[in-house]
Scaffold this motif. Structure first.
Motif, PDB file in Angstrom:
ATOM      1  N   SER A 125       0.802  -1.200   0.059  1.00 18.55           N
ATOM      2  CA  SER A 125       0.178  -0.012  -0.032  1.00 18.55           C
ATOM      3  C   SER A 125       1.001   1.047  -0.232  1.00 18.55           C
ATOM      4  N   SER A 126       1.944   1.295   0.872  1.00 21.41           N
ATOM      5  CA  SER A 126       2.894   2.420   0.785  1.00 21.41           C
ATOM      6  C   SER A 126       3.442   2.835  -0.448  1.00 21.41           C
ATOM      7  N   ASP A 129       1.155   4.263  -2.939  1.00 24.01           N
ATOM      8  CA  ASP A 129       1.090   5.596  -2.715  1.00 24.01           C
ATOM      9  C   ASP A 129       2.265   6.447  -3.118  1.00 24.01           C
ATOM     10  N   GLN A 130       3.373   5.992  -3.067  1.00 18.62           N
ATOM     11  CA  GLN A 130       4.522   6.573  -3.669  1.00 18.62           C
ATOM     12  C   GLN A 130       4.470   6.647  -5.157  1.00 18.62           C
ATOM     13  N   LEU A 131       3.980   5.448  -5.834  1.00 19.27           N
ATOM     14  CA  LEU A 131       3.670   5.656  -7.195  1.00 19.27           C
ATOM     15  C   LEU A 131       2.685   6.622  -7.775  1.00 19.27           C
ATOM     16  N   SER A 132       1.616   6.766  -6.972  1.00 17.37           N
ATOM     17  CA  SER A 132       0.685   7.607  -7.189  1.00 17.37           C
ATOM     18  C   SER A 132       1.188   9.338  -7.369  1.00 17.37           C
ATOM     19  N   SER A 133       2.315   9.488  -6.759  1.00 21.18           N
ATOM     20  CA  SER A 133       2.739  10.748  -6.648  1.00 21.18           C
ATOM     21  C   SER A 133       3.835  10.894  -7.841  1.00 21.18           C
ATOM     22  N   ASN A 134       4.229   9.547  -8.312  1.00 16.50           N
ATOM     23  CA  ASN A 134       5.181   9.498  -9.343  1.00 16.50           C
ATOM     24  C   ASN A 134       4.674   8.714 -10.421  1.00 16.50           C
ATOM     25  N   ALA A 135       3.625   9.002 -11.023  1.00 16.42           N
ATOM     26  CA  ALA A 135       2.942   8.141 -11.831  1.00 16.42           C
ATOM     27  C   ALA A 135       3.883   8.185 -13.246  1.00 16.42           C
ATOM     28  N   SER A 539       8.417  -4.969 -19.761  1.00 11.50           N
ATOM     29  CA  SER A 539       7.626  -4.926 -20.988  1.00 11.50           C
ATOM     30  C   SER A 539       6.324  -4.214 -20.775  1.00 11.50           C
ATOM     31  N   ILE A 540       5.836  -4.656 -19.598  1.00  8.17           N
ATOM     32  CA  ILE A 540       4.344  -3.915 -19.217  1.00  8.17           C
ATOM     33  C   ILE A 540       4.693  -3.114 -18.050  1.00  8.17           C
ATOM     34  N   HIS A 541       3.965  -2.319 -17.587  1.00  5.89           N
ATOM     35  CA  HIS A 541       3.809  -1.388 -16.283  1.00  5.89           C
ATOM     36  C   HIS A 541       2.254  -1.257 -15.535  1.00  5.89           C
ATOM     37  N   ILE A 542       2.338  -0.733 -14.508  1.00  3.74           N
ATOM     38  CA  ILE A 542       1.285  -0.290 -13.857  1.00  3.74           C
ATOM     39  C   ILE A 542       0.588   0.738 -14.755  1.00  3.74           C
ATOM     40  N   ILE A 543      -0.520   0.773 -15.182  1.00  8.75           N
ATOM     41  CA  ILE A 543      -1.212   1.782 -15.889  1.00  8.75           C
ATOM     42  C   ILE A 543      -1.818   2.800 -14.941  1.00  8.75           C
ATOM     43  N   SER A 544      -1.300   4.068 -15.317  1.00 11.81           N
ATOM     44  CA  SER A 544      -1.444   5.005 -14.232  1.00 11.81           C
ATOM     45  C   SER A 544      -3.059   5.578 -14.529  1.00 11.81           C
ATOM     46  N   SER A 545      -3.452   5.499 -15.762  1.00 13.24           N
ATOM     47  CA  SER A 545      -4.852   5.956 -16.101  1.00 13.24           C
ATOM     48  C   SER A 545      -5.162   5.307 -17.436  1.00 13.24           C
ATOM     49  N   HIS A 546      -6.496   4.944 -17.661  1.00 19.21           N
ATOM     50  CA  HIS A 546      -7.107   4.314 -18.712  1.00 19.21           C
ATOM     51  C   HIS A 546      -7.729   5.537 -19.716  1.00 19.21           C
ATOM     52  N   ASP A 547      -7.653   6.646 -19.493  1.00 18.20           N
ATOM     53  CA  ASP A 547      -8.068   7.800 -20.103  1.00 18.20           C
ATOM     54  C   ASP A 547      -7.016   8.028 -21.192  1.00 18.20           C
ATOM     55  N   PRO A 548      -7.507   7.836 -22.385  1.00 19.57           N
ATOM     56  CA  PRO A 548      -6.307   8.246 -23.535  1.00 19.57           C
ATOM     57  C   PRO A 548      -5.761   9.523 -23.590  1.00 19.57           C
ATOM     58  N   ALA A 554      -1.209  11.771 -14.823  1.00 15.84           N
ATOM     59  CA  ALA A 554      -2.568  11.366 -14.166  1.00 15.84           C
ATOM     60  C   ALA A 554      -2.283   9.993 -13.509  1.00 15.84           C
ATOM     61  N   ASN A 555      -3.002   9.783 -12.443  1.00 19.69           N
ATOM     62  CA  ASN A 555      -2.837   8.785 -11.336  1.00 19.69           C
ATOM     63  C   ASN A 555      -4.117   8.215 -11.166  1.00 19.69           C
ATOM     64  N   ASP A 556      -5.090   8.117 -11.877  1.00 21.71           N
ATOM     65  CA  ASP A 556      -6.501   7.959 -10.990  1.00 21.71           C
ATOM     66  C   ASP A 556      -6.534   5.969 -11.284  1.00 21.71           C
ATOM     67  N   ASN A 557      -5.796   5.574 -12.045  1.00 19.09           N
ATOM     68  CA  ASN A 557      -6.051   4.053 -12.041  1.00 19.09           C
ATOM     69  C   ASN A 557      -5.074   3.557 -10.827  1.00 19.09           C
ATOM     70  N   ILE A 558      -3.971   4.366 -10.567  1.00 18.76           N
ATOM     71  CA  ILE A 558      -3.078   3.900  -9.123  1.00 18.76           C
ATOM     72  C   ILE A 558      -4.079   4.204  -7.965  1.00 18.76           C
ATOM     73  N   LEU A 559      -4.532   5.193  -7.884  1.00 23.45           N
ATOM     74  CA  LEU A 559      -5.545   5.315  -6.698  1.00 23.45           C
ATOM     75  C   LEU A 559      -6.511   4.310  -6.831  1.00 23.45           C
ATOM     76  N   LYS A 560      -6.914   3.861  -7.698  1.00 18.72           N
ATOM     77  CA  LYS A 560      -8.029   2.712  -7.540  1.00 18.72           C
ATOM     78  C   LYS A 560      -7.271   1.433  -6.988  1.00 18.72           C
ATOM     79  N   MET A 561      -6.030   1.522  -7.538  1.00 18.17           N
ATOM     80  CA  MET A 561      -5.543   0.087  -6.865  1.00 18.17           C
ATOM     81  C   MET A 561      -5.177   0.202  -5.173  1.00 18.17           C
ATOM     82  N   LEU A 562      -4.729   1.563  -5.094  1.00 21.03           N
ATOM     83  CA  LEU A 562      -4.685   1.743  -3.616  1.00 21.03           C
ATOM     84  C   LEU A 562      -5.916   1.600  -2.847  1.00 21.03           C
TER      85      LEU A 562
END
Length: 680
Positions: A125-126, A129-135, A539-548, A554-562
């Motif tokens: 979780s921590s 939270d750090q990734l959400s600030s560094n998408a 090759s893949i990563h955590i998607i920060s946002s699904h909005d093209p 943008a970090n809305d998807n990371i916040l959803k994960m959190l």
């Protein structure tokens, strides 16, 4: 008839013999005061009277017996206490076996004094939270991946420990408990035979009876048994008895554990691992027995084999089977005990929910192409021919990377060509893009070998130039001298512009799943969950946002994960069973609603509650067994005080009998030597 003058000596002699034998038995008791299972012995005495009714005998008031007779040596036992003890020791066996398994589970799930899975969830979780600030920052993305790997390591360790615990329990049940039970039954059968033969020859075999009672008590710890004694008359008057041991099932039926002429035949138990509908061992076991029969030894009785798994009501085998077979509320129907299955199923369900949640949140539903930077149009080779030059048209692929994927298409003048494995009319995808384009050229020659050059149809051939990275059409013959060819001179035979339209397969969706199964199955378990290889190699990563249209921050998807880590959700156990028609059906059992950390804490707390509850039950049963054992010892055990009193008692009795004989001798001497001598 008058009484013999010398009969008194017989009384004295029998009294001395009885006292002497009683002293011997007392000495035997004292010698075995520390012998485990020894039962106190006593001399059985009866008054001896050989006189019947006789009209010429002395009057009734003056009749006396002829002394004492030793009828045998017996054990001092209370059958009721034996029954009570064996009933209670079976209950101790059940609770003790369960406690052994629960203690092992405590070592796996108790995190009160160490950092483990709950701490790993908090650290994950921590890091989110750090990734959400560094998408979209690969460094922080790798931190989340590392924290996820730590979490999976703890899950894998617990799954391995659970598997090892189950395997060790199965091994112990089959190779220790079952073998011990069969050994005890064999020993009891042999002792029955030996004691029987000894008693017929006049040996009471009391020590062998002690051995048999010890083995019966030990057997009662494994199985709920009852012991009754069957009396048999040998000859005209001699009576002997032997124990009939039965297994008492919870279904109300009893199964004979000993049988035969005098209990020499015995039952045998076995264990088999149960298999699921696919024929694979599912970790549960079945207990079977072949009951004892009156058939002679050597007769095949395997057809009498009976499954008694569901009929075990007490004993350590029952407790061990409960650990292996029962999953409490996660059974269908629910059972009364949470064994290993409950913790395995709960942990698997935890993992399935976790993996699905994060994979769904990181899903990418946009189709992707195998080959990138594909040309959409080509051009003719512009020139004015000199009579030796051929017409050419080419598509350039010098900037194209990748290769075609299954289901992708090329639309050529309205004709669609599909890439695949070469079957069903598809263009075979080669090992490289060059090879795939060579295969495409072969296909084009079947439909578009001829093109229009300046409005006239000209036959030709398509080829792919590996060195030039071009798909080229070349006329079969040289063009007439002076023919002017511009870049737009060559077209399809319908004079339409030559187009090369590459289309992706809409089902080729880029897999952004963060977690995969190590065995390729579709169902996640605590054993097979792993980090996706594509995530491991970036090759893949955590998607920060699904909005093209979202920006790079943008970090809305990371916040959803959190948020998903703390959101309340329903945890379900999914299982497959066969319906009445033999068809597989999938069902669900909802067992908890809360977040991930709370779900695991509930699992941990349930283990603690189950352990403390069972420990209280075990302590209660042990207390009752100890009290019953003390009552048995007070009756059957050797007491130094009591045996000391017996020594003095029988010694004085012996001395009195000897004095009685001396007195009789003196009286007889007077009668013989001093009677009738007057006047001599």
């Amino acid at each position: 008839m008058t009484r013999s003058t010398f009969s008194g000596f017989t009384i004295a002699q029998l009294a001395m013999s009885a006292s002497q034998r009683a002293l011997d038995v007392t000495g035997q008791n004292i010698a075995n005061i520390n012998t485990k299972g020894y039962t106190r012995q006593q001399v059985d005495l009866v008054s001896l009277n050989l006189r019947g009714a006789d009209p010429t005998s002395s009057n009734p008031g003056s009749k006396i017996g002829y002394g004492v007779e030793i009828t045998g040596i017996s054990q001092v036992r209370d059958p009721f206490l034996d029954v009570q003890y064996r009933n209670q020791i079976a209950k101790v066996g059940t609770a003790d076996a369960r406690q052994a398994g629960l203690d092992q589970l405590a070592d796996i799930f108790d995190e009160t004094d160490r950092d483990a899975l709950k701490t790993a969830l908090s650290n994950l979780s921590s890091s989110l939270d750090q990734l959400s600030s560094n998408a979209n920052n690969s460094e922080f993305d790798s931190i989340v991946r590392s924290r996820s790997q730590v979490l999976l390591n703890y899950i894998h360790q617990k799954a391995t420990d659970l598997k090892t615990t189950r395997e060790e329990t199965i091994y112990g049940l089959e190779n220790t408990d079952i073998k011990t039970v069969n050994g005890l039954l064999s020993d009891i059968g042999e002792l029955n035979d030996t004691i029987w033969n000894g008693q017929i020859l006049g040996n009471p075999s009391l020590e062998l009876m002690d051995q048999r009672n010890n083995k019966l008590d030990e057997l009662a710890g494994y199985l709920p048994i009852s012991v009754s004694y069957k009396e048999v008359t040998i000859g005209s008057s001699e009576k002997y008895n032997y124990p009939v041991v039965t297994f008492n099932g919870s279904n109300g039926l009893s199964y004979e554990l000993t049988a035969g002429e005098h209990g020499e035949n015995f039952a045998t138990f076995s264990m088999e691992e149960h298999k699921d509908s696919d024929g694979n061992p599912d970790g549960t076991v079945r207990i079977s027995m072949i009951p004892a029969t009156n058939y002679p030894k050597g007769v095949d009785t395997s057809s009498l084999k009976t499954d008694v798994t569901d009929y075990l009501k007490d004993g350590s085998i029952k407790g061990t089977v409960d650990l292996l077979n029962k999953s409490g509320e996660l059974d269908d129907p629910a059972t009364d005990f949470r064994g290993f299955g409950y913790y395995e199923k709960t942990l698997d369900s935890f993992v399935q929910t976790f993996a699905k949640t994060f994979n769904d949140l990181n899903g990418n539903m946009q189709p992707y192409t195998g080959a990138n930077v594909m040309p959409s149009s080509g051009a003719a080779n512009a020139m004015t021919t000199n009579g030796t030059q051929k017409a050419e048209f080419a598509f350039g692929f010098s900037n194209t990377i990748g290769n075609f994927l299954t289901g992708e298409t090329i639309n050529f003048n309205g004709t669609e060509y599909t890439f695949g494995d070469g079957s069903a009319g598809t263009i075979e995808i080669g090992d490289t893009l060059d090879k795939s384009l060579e295969n495409l050229a072969v296909k084009l020659n079947t439909g578009f070998a001829s093109l229009n050059v300046n409005g006239s149809s000209v036959p030709g051939q398509w080829k792919y130039s590996v060195s030039g990275k071009k798909l080229v059409w070349t006329s079969d013959s040289a063009m007439a001298s002076g023919t002017v060819i511009t870049k737009d001179s060559i077209k399809f035979t319908d004079n339409n512009t030559i187009s090369f339209l590459y289309k992706a397969n809409p089902y080729n969706v880029k897999n952004f799943d963060l977690f995969k199964t190590s065995d390729g199955s579709k169902k996640f378990t605590a054993s097979n969950i792993k980090i996706n290889d594509d995530w491991m190699n970036n090759s893949i990563h955590i998607i920060s946002s699904h909005d093209p249209n979202a920006g790079s921050t943008a970090n809305d998807n990371i916040l959803k994960m959190l948020k998903s880590l703390t959101d309340s959700r329903e945890f379900k156990y999914e299982y497959t069973k066969l319906d009445s028609g033999g068809n597989k059906t999938t069902n669900y059992i909802s067992f908890y609603t809360g977040n991930f950390s709370q779900c695991y804490s509930t699992l941990e707390n349930n283990q603690g509650i189950d352990s403390s509850t069972n420990k209280a039950i075990l302590d209660n049963h042990v207390s009752v067994v100890k009290q019953t054992a003390n009552n048995k010892d007070s009756v059957s055990g050797v007491s130094l005080d009591e045996e000391g009193i017996n020594l003095m008692h029988y010694q004085k009795s012996f001395s009195a009998a000897a004095r009685f004989m001396t007195t009789l001798d003196q009286a007889l001497d007077t009668l013989i030597n001093n009677t009738g001598v007057v006047g001599r």
